[in-house]
Design a protein around this motif. Structure first.
Motif, mmCIF file in Angstrom:
data_model
loop_
_atom_site.group_PDB
_atom_site.id
_atom_site.type_symbol
_atom_site.label_atom_id
_atom_site.label_comp_id
_atom_site.label_asym_id
_atom_site.label_seq_id
_atom_site.Cartn_x
_atom_site.Cartn_y
_atom_site.Cartn_z
ATOM 1 N N GLU A 80 46.083 100.276 -79.084
ATOM 2 C CA GLU A 80 45.326 101.650 -79.072
ATOM 3 C C GLU A 80 46.189 102.621 -78.690
ATOM 4 O OE1 GLU A 80 41.437 102.002 -77.798
ATOM 5 O OE2 GLU A 80 41.211 99.851 -77.091
ATOM 6 N N ALA A 81 46.377 103.705 -79.523
ATOM 7 C CA ALA A 81 46.940 105.022 -79.131
ATOM 8 C C ALA A 81 46.372 106.137 -79.739
ATOM 9 C CB ALA A 81 48.312 104.943 -79.911
ATOM 10 N N GLU A 82 46.240 107.288 -79.072
ATOM 11 C CA GLU A 82 45.664 108.557 -79.517
ATOM 12 C C GLU A 82 46.403 109.612 -79.169
ATOM 13 O OE1 GLU A 82 41.534 110.583 -77.837
ATOM 14 O OE2 GLU A 82 41.269 108.555 -79.078
ATOM 15 N N GLN A 83 46.493 110.534 -80.045
ATOM 16 C CA GLN A 83 47.377 111.951 -79.498
ATOM 17 C C GLN A 83 48.641 111.633 -79.027
ATOM 18 O OE1 GLN A 83 44.708 114.526 -77.928
ATOM 19 N NE2 GLN A 83 43.304 114.722 -79.610
ATOM 20 N N GLY A 84 49.402 110.320 -79.391
ATOM 21 C CA GLY A 84 50.669 110.312 -78.709
ATOM 22 C C GLY A 84 50.728 109.502 -77.526
ATOM 23 N N LEU A 85 49.470 109.275 -77.006
ATOM 24 C CA LEU A 85 49.171 108.420 -75.695
ATOM 25 C C LEU A 85 48.725 107.024 -75.918
ATOM 26 C CD1 LEU A 85 47.451 111.223 -73.650
ATOM 27 C CD2 LEU A 85 50.015 110.696 -73.717
ATOM 28 N N TYR A 86 49.168 106.040 -75.023
ATOM 29 C CA TYR A 86 48.809 104.879 -75.287
ATOM 30 C C TYR A 86 47.284 104.762 -74.356
ATOM 31 C CZ TYR A 86 53.510 103.575 -76.798
ATOM 32 O OH TYR A 86 54.553 103.671 -77.711
ATOM 33 N N LEU A 87 46.180 104.052 -74.948
ATOM 34 C CA LEU A 87 44.995 104.007 -74.215
ATOM 35 C C LEU A 87 44.993 102.429 -73.591
ATOM 36 C CD1 LEU A 87 42.797 105.409 -76.967
ATOM 37 C CD2 LEU A 87 43.750 106.375 -75.158
ATOM 38 N N VAL A 88 44.627 102.466 -72.333
ATOM 39 C CA VAL A 88 44.590 101.122 -71.570
ATOM 40 C C VAL A 88 43.179 100.881 -71.215
ATOM 41 C CG1 VAL A 88 47.231 101.005 -71.290
ATOM 42 C CG2 VAL A 88 45.556 102.017 -69.596
ATOM 43 N N PRO A 89 42.744 99.677 -70.791
ATOM 44 C CA PRO A 89 41.577 99.512 -70.394
ATOM 45 C C PRO A 89 41.398 100.269 -68.816
ATOM 46 C CG PRO A 89 42.317 97.468 -71.094
ATOM 47 C CD PRO A 89 43.400 98.649 -71.015
ATOM 48 N N LYS A 90 40.195 100.549 -68.432
ATOM 49 C CA LYS A 90 39.724 101.302 -67.364
ATOM 50 C C LYS A 90 40.322 100.172 -66.191
ATOM 51 C CE LYS A 90 36.657 104.162 -64.768
ATOM 52 N NZ LYS A 90 35.295 104.770 -64.963
ATOM 53 N N VAL A 91 41.032 100.347 -65.193
ATOM 54 C CA VAL A 91 41.101 99.583 -64.250
ATOM 55 C C VAL A 91 40.440 99.925 -62.825
ATOM 56 C CG1 VAL A 91 43.116 98.554 -62.765
ATOM 57 C CG2 VAL A 91 43.647 99.209 -65.133
ATOM 58 N N ILE A 92 40.312 101.092 -62.398
ATOM 59 C CA ILE A 92 39.690 101.404 -61.362
ATOM 60 C C ILE A 92 38.480 102.163 -61.604
ATOM 61 C CG2 ILE A 92 39.847 102.799 -59.310
ATOM 62 C CD1 ILE A 92 43.038 102.634 -59.429
ATOM 63 N N ASP A 93 37.404 101.944 -60.888
ATOM 64 C CA ASP A 93 35.792 102.553 -61.345
ATOM 65 C C ASP A 93 35.765 103.548 -60.244
ATOM 66 O OD1 ASP A 93 34.974 100.726 -63.225
ATOM 67 O OD2 ASP A 93 34.411 99.155 -61.591
#
Length: 93
Positions: A80-93
């Motif tokens: 997943e990537a959006e606007q030049g950034l890599y999207l990663v799963p949320k790690v910290i709530d």
């Protein structure tokens, strides 16, 4: 330092150290502190401090672009990537 000091430090660092290990650690730390005491007792009168032990200049490369920009290719194969950034799963709530 004795075993009680090591136990306090282990508690603060959230380490589980048994009594045997605490005795070994205390001995090691006392040895290191003994070496520091020896260094502090060394006569340094008349010795100028050094900025760096080797006083050497570091060779730097020229600030030139040496590779192609392949960000779009890497982003195309990313999950997943959006606007030049890599999207990663949320790690910290």
């Amino acid at each position: 330092m004795d075993q009680s000091d090591i136990a306090k430090l282990a508690n603060l660092a959230r380490l589980d150290i048994n009594e045997t290990t605490a005795a070994e650690v205390a001995g090691s730390i006392n040895g290191i502190l003994g070496l520091v005491d020896q260094l502090q007792n060394a006569d340094t009168d008349g010795i100028a401090p050094m900025a760096h032990p080797q006083d050497a200049q570091q060779r730097l490369r020229k600030d030139e672009v040496s590779e192609e920009n392949v960000r779009e290719q890497f982003q195309a194969i990313a999950p997943e990537a959006e606007q030049g950034l890599y999207l990663v799963p949320k790690v910290i709530d």
